[in-house]
Design a protein around this motif. Structure first.
Motif: not given
Length: 262
Positions: A159-165, A168-173, A206-207
Motif C-alpha cells: 500500500v505504501k508503494g501504491l501511494e508512491r505510484m 508519480t501518475l499525478a506528476m505524469i498526468n 482510500n481509493y
C-alpha cells in the motif's frame, strides 16, 4: 490498438503475472496481442523461455537511436511465445543501463509510443510490463498507454508503494493532454489472513473511485503456469486466478469503452 501498462513502484506484487494473464485471455478470445517487456529483470521474457541475460536483440535496441525508431525495427524484434496470437517484444538486462545513459539524451520518453505506432495495424492490444522504478522506462510505458493497471499485493508495504505510484501518475498526468485512467487491482489475496483482509479494507476506503471491486486470490496454478511457460488460461482455464483475471479483463474493457464514449 488498445495499449495498457501494468506498473507499480514496488516489486513482487503480481505485475508480470497480471500482464501475461490478461494478454493470454485476450489472445484466447481471438485478439492479436503484443506484450512488451520493459523490465530489466526480464521476468516476462524468461516466462516464455527466452534468456534476458543472453538475448541478442531486445527492447533495449529501440533506445539506441537518439529517440528515433528506425522503420521496421520493432517488427524485427518480435519473438514467439508458444501462443499463435501472442507476440513478445523481449527485455534484456542491458535495459538497466538506460538510466545512466538517459540524462545525456533527449527525446527518449516517447520511444515506445513511436515503436507501437509502427506495429499499430498488426495488433489489437498491447500490454506493457513496466519496471518497479520511476525512470525513463516507466515514463515510456505510461506515455504510450491508454489505461494503467496497478497490481497491489494485499499487505501493508504494498500500500505504501501504491501511494508512491499514485503520486508519480499525478506528476505524469500534468504533461499529458488527457489524464491516464488507472485501475488498482488487489492481488495475492488470502482471506485466511488478517493482513489481506485489513489491507483490502484500507484500499476500499482510500481509493474507492479507482479500485477494482474484486481481487486476484493466491493461486498455485498461476505459479504452475509460469513453470510450464504457458499463459495461465491455457494451463488451467478454470483455476481461481484465471477466473479472477477474466473478470478483471471484462472490467477493463468496459471501462475503456465507457471512456471512449464519454
Amino acid at each position: 490498438m488498445k495499449v495498457w501498462a501494468v506498473a507499480n513502484q514496488k516489486g513482487g506484487v503480481g505485475k508480470t503475472t497480471t500482464s501475461i494473464a490478461l494478454a493470454g485471455l485476450l489472445a484466447d478470445a481471438g485478439k492479436r496481442v503484443l506484450i512488451v517487456d520493459l523490465d530489466p529483470h526480464g521476468s516476462m521474457t524468461s516466462y516464455f523461455r527466452h534468456d534476458p541475460d543472453s538475448i541478442e536483440h531486445s527492447t533495449y535496441d529501440l533506445f539506441l537511436h537518439g529517440g528515433q525508431v528506425p522503420e521496421g525495427l520493432p517488427a524485427r524484434l518480435l519473438l514467439e511465445t508458444g501462443h499463435e496470437r501472442l507476440s513478445l517484444l523481449p527485455s534484456s538486462t542491458a535495459l538497466a543501463t538506460l538510466e545512466r545513459q538517459s540524462p545525456g539524451q533527449s527525446g527518449l520518453g516517447l520511444v515506445i509510443s513511436k515503436s507501437l505506432a509502427q506495429l499499430w495495424g498488426q495488433f489489437d492490444h498491447a500490454i506493457i510490463d513496466s519496471p518497479p522504478l520511476l525512470g525513463v522506462l516507466m515514463v515510456n510505458a505510461l506515455a504510450a498507454s491508454q489505461q494503467l493497471v496497478i497490481p497491489v499485493q494485499t499487505e501493508f508495504l504494498a500500500v505504501k508503494g501504491l501511494e508512491r505510484m499514485v503520486n508519480t501518475l499525478a506528476m505524469i498526468n500534468r504533461s499529458r493532454r488527457q489524464p491516464l485512467a488507472y485501475h488498482i487491482v488487489p492481488t495475492l489475496f488470502d482471506r485466511r489472513t488478517q493482513a489481506s483482509l485489513s489491507t483490502l479494507r484500507l484500499l476500499q476506503s482510500n481509493y474507492p473511485e479507482h479500485l477494482w471491486q474484486a481481487y486476484v486470490p493466491i493461486d498455485t496454478r498461476l505459479r504452475d503456469a509460469s513453470r510450464a511457460g504457458v499463459t495461465p488460461s491455457r494451463h488451467d482455464a478454470n483455476s481461481r486466478g484465471v477466473i479472477a483475471y477474466r473478470a478483471l479483463l471484462k472490467h477493463l474493457l468496459m471501462q475503456q469503452t465507457a471512456a471512449q464514449v464519454a
